[in-house]
Write a protein that holds these residues in place. Structure first.
Motif, PDB file in Angstrom:
ATOM      1  N   ALA A  46      -3.404 -10.864  -4.054  1.00 17.87           N
ATOM      2  CA  ALA A  46      -4.821 -11.219  -4.076  1.00 17.87           C
ATOM      3  C   ALA A  46      -5.598 -10.458  -3.005  1.00 17.87           C
ATOM      4  O   ALA A  46      -6.724  -9.990  -3.248  1.00 17.87           O
ATOM      5  N   LEU A  47      -4.999 -10.306  -1.824  1.00 18.83           N
ATOM      6  CA  LEU A  47      -5.658  -9.574  -0.743  1.00 18.83           C
ATOM      7  C   LEU A  47      -5.843  -8.107  -1.108  1.00 18.83           C
ATOM      8  O   LEU A  47      -6.927  -7.541  -0.910  1.00 18.83           O
ATOM      9  N   LEU A  48      -4.806  -7.481  -1.654  1.00 15.28           N
ATOM     10  CA  LEU A  48      -4.915  -6.083  -2.069  1.00 15.28           C
ATOM     11  C   LEU A  48      -5.976  -5.909  -3.155  1.00 15.28           C
ATOM     12  O   LEU A  48      -6.755  -4.953  -3.126  1.00 15.28           O
ATOM     13  N   LEU A  51      -9.462  -6.288  -1.604  1.00 12.72           N
ATOM     14  CA  LEU A  51      -9.833  -5.114  -0.820  1.00 12.72           C
ATOM     15  C   LEU A  51      -9.945  -3.851  -1.682  1.00 12.72           C
ATOM     16  O   LEU A  51     -10.227  -2.778  -1.165  1.00 12.72           O
ATOM     17  N   HIS A  52      -9.707  -4.013  -2.986  1.00 16.76           N
ATOM     18  CA  HIS A  52      -9.774  -2.901  -3.941  1.00 16.76           C
ATOM     19  C   HIS A  52      -8.822  -1.770  -3.563  1.00 16.76           C
ATOM     20  O   HIS A  52      -9.173  -0.597  -3.645  1.00 16.76           O
ATOM     21  N   LEU A  53      -7.624  -2.151  -3.116  1.00 18.12           N
ATOM     22  CA  LEU A  53      -6.607  -1.166  -2.768  1.00 18.12           C
ATOM     23  C   LEU A  53      -5.669  -0.970  -3.949  1.00 18.12           C
ATOM     24  O   LEU A  53      -5.311  -1.927  -4.640  1.00 18.12           O
ATOM     25  N   ASN A  54      -5.269   0.256  -4.174  1.00 16.72           N
ATOM     26  CA  ASN A  54      -4.355   0.586  -5.248  1.00 16.72           C
ATOM     27  C   ASN A  54      -2.943   0.173  -4.825  1.00 16.72           C
ATOM     28  O   ASN A  54      -2.396   0.728  -3.874  1.00 16.72           O
ATOM     29  N   PRO A  55      -2.326  -0.793  -5.525  1.00 17.08           N
ATOM     30  CA  PRO A  55      -0.988  -1.258  -5.142  1.00 17.08           C
ATOM     31  C   PRO A  55       0.066  -0.152  -5.229  1.00 17.08           C
ATOM     32  O   PRO A  55       1.131  -0.267  -4.634  1.00 17.08           O
ATOM     33  N   ALA A  56      -0.224   0.929  -5.950  1.00 17.01           N
ATOM     34  CA  ALA A  56       0.739   2.016  -6.087  1.00 17.01           C
ATOM     35  C   ALA A  56       0.611   3.045  -4.953  1.00 17.01           C
ATOM     36  O   ALA A  56       1.490   3.887  -4.798  1.00 17.01           O
ATOM     37  N   GLU A  58       0.502   4.451  -0.962  1.00 12.33           N
ATOM     38  CA  GLU A  58       1.595   4.370   0.010  1.00 12.33           C
ATOM     39  C   GLU A  58       1.674   3.045   0.779  1.00 12.33           C
ATOM     40  O   GLU A  58       2.675   2.331   0.689  1.00 12.33           O
ATOM     41  N   ILE A  59       0.652   2.705   1.545  1.00 13.03           N
ATOM     42  CA  ILE A  59       0.725   1.519   2.408  1.00 13.03           C
ATOM     43  C   ILE A  59       0.794   0.226   1.587  1.00 13.03           C
ATOM     44  O   ILE A  59       1.662  -0.613   1.836  1.00 13.03           O
ATOM     45  N   PRO A  60      -0.075   0.023   0.599  1.00  8.83           N
ATOM     46  CA  PRO A  60       0.055  -1.208  -0.195  1.00  8.83           C
ATOM     47  C   PRO A  60       1.407  -1.338  -0.894  1.00  8.83           C
ATOM     48  O   PRO A  60       1.950  -2.440  -0.994  1.00  8.83           O
ATOM     49  N   SER A  61       1.983  -0.224  -1.342  1.00  2.00           N
ATOM     50  CA  SER A  61       3.285  -0.322  -2.008  1.00  2.00           C
ATOM     51  C   SER A  61       4.384  -0.708  -1.022  1.00  2.00           C
ATOM     52  O   SER A  61       5.301  -1.459  -1.365  1.00  2.00           O
ATOM     53  N   VAL A  62       4.295  -0.208   0.221  1.00  2.00           N
ATOM     54  CA  VAL A  62       5.270  -0.596   1.254  1.00  2.00           C
ATOM     55  C   VAL A  62       5.124  -2.084   1.554  1.00  2.00           C
ATOM     56  O   VAL A  62       6.130  -2.806   1.677  1.00  2.00           O
ATOM     57  N   ILE A  63       3.887  -2.551   1.670  1.00  5.40           N
ATOM     58  CA  ILE A  63       3.645  -3.979   1.932  1.00  5.40           C
ATOM     59  C   ILE A  63       4.223  -4.822   0.802  1.00  5.40           C
ATOM     60  O   ILE A  63       4.936  -5.790   1.040  1.00  5.40           O
ATOM     61  N   MET A  64       3.929  -4.452  -0.432  1.00  5.04           N
ATOM     62  CA  MET A  64       4.411  -5.246  -1.569  1.00  5.04           C
ATOM     63  C   MET A  64       5.934  -5.198  -1.673  1.00  5.04           C
ATOM     64  O   MET A  64       6.552  -6.204  -2.003  1.00  5.04           O
TER      65      MET A  64
END
Length: 159
Positions: A46-48, A51-56, A58-64
């Motif tokens: 939900a946070l990603l 924030l309109h961040l692409n889950p794919a 680098e950083i969002p994918s590492v977080i997920m």
């Protein structure tokens, strides 16, 4: 109890900082434990999205990926670790507030232990938060060194 010529305000300020770190550790540890793995995953997703961040990317994918590795056993260990860390910080805060000499040594040692890691973080990351942590820790270690030296000097003068 205070060292001659020195205000206990500095010790009380450090005690307050240590108590804050202990309480914050408890809050974060128990919050993570209470949320559980699935809730943390949903919260991060939900946070990603918010924030309109692409889950794919680098950083969002590492977080997920990291969030997906969380399970109840890990969360229990985190909660236990936060209780242990908080206990140490709160005992240190109490001792500093009361002016116990052994906690002055403990504060010096526990602060000095982090210095190499903080220096490394400042040198490699160059971000503001590691710089602030390093400066605060240098002030604490320096102040505790002065307090301990003054206490030793007093003891020698009384002998």
């Amino acid at each position: 109890m205070s060292v001659a010529g020195q205000s206990p305000k500095g010790l009380k300020a450090i005690a307050t900082l240590e108590a804050f770190k202990g309480i914050l550790s408890l809050v974060v540890g128990f919050a993570l434990h209470e949320l559980g793995g699935k809730e943390i995953q949903h919260l991060c997703e939900a946070l990603l999205q918010h924030l309109h961040l692409n889950p794919a990317s680098e950083i969002p994918s590492v977080i997920m990926h990291s969030v997906n590795e969380i399970n109840d056993k890990n969360l229990t260990l985190v909660a236990l670790g936060s209780v242990l860390y908080a206990s140490i910080r709160l005992v240190e805060a109490f001792g500093l507030w009361r002016g116990y000499a052994w906690t002055e040594w403990f504060a010096l040692a526990s602060g000095a232990v982090y210095l190499p890691f903080e220096i490394y973080a400042v040198a490699t990351e160059g971000k503001l938060l590691p710089v602030i942590a390093l400066v605060v820790n240098l002030v604490v270690v320096g102040y505790m060194s002065i307090v301990i030296a003054q206490r030793r000097k007093e003891k020698r003068a009384m002998s």
